[in-house]
Every structure is written in C-alpha cells, then in structure tokens.
Design a protein around this motif. Structure first.
Motif, PDB file in Angstrom:
ATOM      1  N   MET A 142       0.859  -1.151   0.000  1.00 33.87           N
ATOM      2  CA  MET A 142       0.000   0.000   0.000  1.00 33.87           C
ATOM      3  C   MET A 142       0.913   1.224   0.000  1.00 33.87           C
ATOM      4  SD  MET A 142      -2.997   0.742   2.687  1.00 33.87           S
ATOM      5  CE  MET A 142      -1.926   0.511   4.081  1.00 33.87           C
ATOM      6  N   TRP A 174      -1.800  -0.044  -4.591  1.00 34.97           N
ATOM      7  CA  TRP A 174      -1.420  -1.389  -4.143  1.00 34.97           C
ATOM      8  C   TRP A 174      -0.456  -1.995  -5.147  1.00 34.97           C
ATOM      9  CZ3 TRP A 174      -3.299  -3.236   0.427  1.00 34.97           C
ATOM     10  CH2 TRP A 174      -4.361  -2.531   0.973  1.00 34.97           C
ATOM     11  N   TRP A 234       1.215  -5.743  -6.119  1.00 36.93           N
ATOM     12  CA  TRP A 234       1.043  -7.155  -5.788  1.00 36.93           C
ATOM     13  C   TRP A 234       1.486  -8.044  -6.942  1.00 36.93           C
ATOM     14  CZ3 TRP A 234      -2.392 -10.001  -8.756  1.00 36.93           C
ATOM     15  CH2 TRP A 234      -3.296  -9.268  -9.516  1.00 36.93           C
TER      16      TRP A 234
END
Length: 139
Positions: free
Chosen positions: A1, A42, A44
């Motif tokens: 984040m 974000w 990922w």
C-alpha cells in the motif's frame, strides 16, 4: 500500500513484474503521470520471484505491506485453495486499511473454514506461536 508516487517508483524499481492498482481498483502505471487522487496504490504479484521479498520490503519501508505464501497444510483438513501464511508489516489486520498503520507486524495462518480450532492451534504451535484472536475471513 504505497502512499505517493516516489514510494511507488521505488518499489517498481526494486521488484519487476508487479501489478499496481490504484484505490479505484484499476491498474496504475508507476512510470506514468502521477494521479494523486488514485493513491494509495497497491503493488502485488501472484507469482513473485522467490528472491523478491527482501527487496520489496526494503523499498516499502514503513508503509503497510504484506507477504503471503500459499500451500497446503498436512492432514485431512488441508486445502490448496485456502491454506497459507500471511505476514503483515506495519499493520495488524488481514486487510490493510490504508487509513492507519501500526509499529508492529502480524502473522496470519490461513486455513479452510472447516478446519477445527484445535488444528489451528496445533499448526501455530509448530512455529512456536499461538492464535491471538478469533477466526476471521482472510484471503
């Protein structure tokens, strides 16, 4: 984040093949024109390289971050879809709330919902740990 463009680019430099998503759920280009209204962003990957964890954490710094490993716990209650371990850095919740962070780190043990509490305690004990709270919905 990641809270701002500079942080985002530091992580993008450190680990290749990450997917970046703005707070609107849409993909975000870390090298494009910064869009402040889409932060936090974000970062990922479902298939990160095995040596990506330390560079990722170093680049993330004190921003809330998580690493997760999926697998299957041994025994009849094991589930490839649900089992795993998640380590959350600078946060204490399985879902990283972008409005807060903590100075602590938390480990979550993921199991299938049919896994008995005794089995969860047994799995945690294998790592010298014990569950701290009630079951929650995870990934």
């Amino acid at each position: 984040m990641l809270p701002d463009p500079a942080w985002l680019r530091r992580v993008a430099d450190a680990v290749s093949d990450l997917v970046f998503e703005g707070n609107d759920g849409e993909e975000y280009d870390p090298w494009g024109e910064p869009e402040p209204t889409r932060f936090p962003v974000w970062a990922w990957s479902e298939e990160a390289p095995p040596d990506a964890d330390l560079p990722f954490l170093a680049a993330a710094g004190y921003a809330p971050a998580l690493l997760g490993w999926r697998g299957r716990w041994p025994g009849p209650a094991g589930s490839v879809q649900y089992d795993g371990v998640q380590v959350v850095f600078h946060h204490d919740d399985v879902e990283l709330d972008p409005r807060r962070r903590t100075p602590t780190h938390t480990v979550f043990l993921h199991v299938h919902r049919d896994c008995l509490p005794e089995r969860v305690r047994e799995l945690a004990a294998l790592a010298g740990c014990a569950p701290l709270g009630e079951a929650r919905i995870g990934w």
